[in-house]
Design an enzyme around this catalytic site. Structure first.
Site, PDB file in Angstrom:
ATOM      1  N   HIS A 106     -19.541  15.334  59.568  1.00 11.56           N
ATOM      2  CA  HIS A 106     -20.581  16.332  59.878  1.00 11.56           C
ATOM      3  C   HIS A 106     -21.210  16.939  58.634  1.00 11.56           C
ATOM      4  CE1 HIS A 106     -17.792  16.838  63.451  1.00 11.56           C
ATOM      5  NE2 HIS A 106     -18.904  16.367  63.951  1.00 11.56           N
ATOM      6  N   HIS A 163     -13.635  15.654  64.934  1.00 11.29           N
ATOM      7  CA  HIS A 163     -13.163  16.591  65.952  1.00 11.29           C
ATOM      8  C   HIS A 163     -12.242  15.914  66.961  1.00 11.29           C
ATOM      9  CE1 HIS A 163     -16.472  19.735  65.073  1.00 11.29           C
ATOM     10  NE2 HIS A 163     -15.357  19.982  64.422  1.00 11.29           N
ATOM     11  N   GLU A 167     -22.243  20.444  61.629  1.00  2.82           N
ATOM     12  CA  GLU A 167     -23.426  19.641  61.270  1.00  2.82           C
ATOM     13  C   GLU A 167     -24.635  20.550  61.014  1.00  2.82           C
ATOM     14  OE1 GLU A 167     -24.593  16.567  64.137  1.00  2.82           O
ATOM     15  OE2 GLU A 167     -26.673  17.011  63.648  1.00  2.82           O
ATOM     16  N   ASN A 221     -19.786  16.176  70.963  1.00  2.00           N
ATOM     17  CA  ASN A 221     -20.350  15.045  71.724  1.00  2.00           C
ATOM     18  C   ASN A 221     -19.533  14.779  72.982  1.00  2.00           C
ATOM     19  OD1 ASN A 221     -18.942  12.197  71.434  1.00  2.00           O
ATOM     20  ND2 ASN A 221     -18.668  13.228  69.477  1.00  2.00           N
ATOM     21  N   THR A 247     -27.565  15.924  66.184  1.00  2.00           N
ATOM     22  CA  THR A 247     -27.467  14.492  66.516  1.00  2.00           C
ATOM     23  C   THR A 247     -26.844  14.239  67.896  1.00  2.00           C
ATOM     24  OG1 THR A 247     -25.378  14.412  65.318  1.00  2.00           O
ATOM     25  CG2 THR A 247     -27.321  13.629  64.143  1.00  2.00           C
ATOM     26  N   CYS A 269     -22.001  11.390  57.767  1.00  2.00           N
ATOM     27  CA  CYS A 269     -22.625  10.277  58.501  1.00  2.00           C
ATOM     28  C   CYS A 269     -24.089  10.129  58.074  1.00  2.00           C
ATOM     29  CB  CYS A 269     -22.550  10.549  60.007  1.00  2.00           C
ATOM     30  SG  CYS A 269     -23.412   9.271  60.945  1.00  2.00           S
TER      31      CYS A 269
HETATM   32  S1  SF4 Z   1     -22.099  10.412  66.739  1.00  6.38           S
HETATM   33 FE1  SF4 Z   1     -23.777   9.492  65.564  1.00  6.38          FE
HETATM   34  S2  SF4 Z   1     -24.322  11.088  64.091  1.00  6.38           S
HETATM   35 FE2  SF4 Z   1     -22.298  11.628  64.848  1.00  6.38          FE
HETATM   36  S3  SF4 Z   1     -20.900  10.682  63.402  1.00  6.38           S
HETATM   37 FE3  SF4 Z   1     -21.199   9.219  65.069  1.00  6.38          FE
HETATM   38  S4  SF4 Z   1     -22.849   7.834  64.357  1.00  6.38           S
HETATM   39 FE4  SF4 Z   1     -22.880   9.714  63.092  1.00  6.38          FE
END
Ligand code: SF4
Length: 289
Positions: free
Chosen positions: A72, A40, A124, A218, A160, A94
């Site tokens: 994801h 993203h 995800e 995130n 996550t 991941c």
């Molecule tokens: S934030 Fe964590 S779960 Fe998401 S892609 Fe990165 S390592 Fe993987």
């Protein structure tokens, strides 16, 4: 003016791995496809496109070639369809995301009502949900709990990138809805570290810049966490979003970046914060160089 940069800024392990896999394949075969953006961050996706990593909307857009499964994951039906069509699949999901899916499947096989705490629209969660029974419950907020009935056994996992506070809040709101709980903390360790650092910097600095894609869960989470502590928090995608007025009378600037933000975007923003108006400092280094 002091500039404090979070140690955990820029690509996380899962994103770096997905990009390396994509670049490796495109180097060998000239081009490779991803269904939806591999991560993203629009700037990274644009850079990868120039190197032969092309985004398609749906599998039917191609007849042959190789596809990369993004960090994801993708829903099971897409995976199965690609296999059936004979399209080469390179799985860059991941491992932390796959681990969450495996825990959820385990809970289901042990007779627990599966509860996922997360955003049902996030790729995800769509990926994980596609491997689970259709009656699996997804809870985005505490409000969603009210729709639930009592289940003798509840098994819980979470997205996550969830914040631990939200996870605890929603999970504890479920207490009256079951007699037995099994909970896996599936928040990514990298996400937890970034969130902690964001809180620390937001407490210390007068202004906070959270750098990353506007479509990155995130990064948006980091911006929300920072804003709770420091009202002057700005979520920027690149240095071009910076406004000089945000830096007026500022003694300390805190900088954090999402897991899908490349170093060159972070460095460019820092250079402009140090020298406002310097719009020509775009770093030479790009993805894969
Ligand atoms: S934030 Fe964590 S779960 Fe998401 S892609 Fe990165 S390592 Fe993987």
């Amino acid at each position: 003016m002091k500039i404090k940069i979070a140690k955990n800024s820029g690509f996380c392990f899962g994103v770096r791995r997905a990009i390396d896999i994509a670049l490796g394949v495109s180097k060998k075969s000239g081009s490779v496809y991803t269904i939806g953006p591999i991560i993203h961050n629009p700037q990274v996706v644009g850079e990868l496109e120039n190197k032969g990593v092309k985004v398609i909307k749906k599998l039917s857009d191609i007849k042959t070639g190789s596809i990369i499964i993004r960090a994801h994951g993708v829903p099971k039906n897409i995976f199965d369809e690609a296999k059936a069509k004979g399209i080469k699949i390179l799985d860059a999901t991941c491992p932390f995301v796959t681990r969450s899916k495996n825990y959820a499947e385990k809970l289901g096989s042990e007779g627990y009502k599966i509860i996922i705490i997360g955003n049902p629209k996030h790729p995800e969660i769509k990926y994980i949900f596609s491997y689970l029974p259709k009656n699996t419950v997804i809870l985005k907020t505490n409000e969603d709990i009210k729709k639930l009935k009592f289940f003798p056994k509840m098994g819980i996992i979470t997205q996550t990138t969830q914040s631990p506070e939200n996870f605890i809040k929603i999970a504890s709101g479920l207490l009256g809805y079951s007699n037995e709980f099994k909970i896996f903390n599936t928040i990514c360790p990298d996400a937890i570290n970034r969130q902690k650092e964001t809180q620390e910097l937001a407490r210390k600095c007068d202004v906070m810049f959270v750098i990353g894609g506007k479509n990155s869960a995130n990064t948006k989470r980091l911006a929300a966490i920072s804003k709770k502590i420091r009202k002057k928090t700005y979520h920027i995608e690149t240095a071009r979003d910076l406004k000089n007025e945000w830096l007026k009378n500022v003694k300390c600037v805190g900088i954090v970046a999402g897991a899908s933000t490349p170093d060159w975007i972070i460095k460019e923003a820092i250079a402009i914060i140090k020298k406002p108006g310097n719009k020509n400092c775009r770093e030479k280094r790009r993805i894969g160089k």
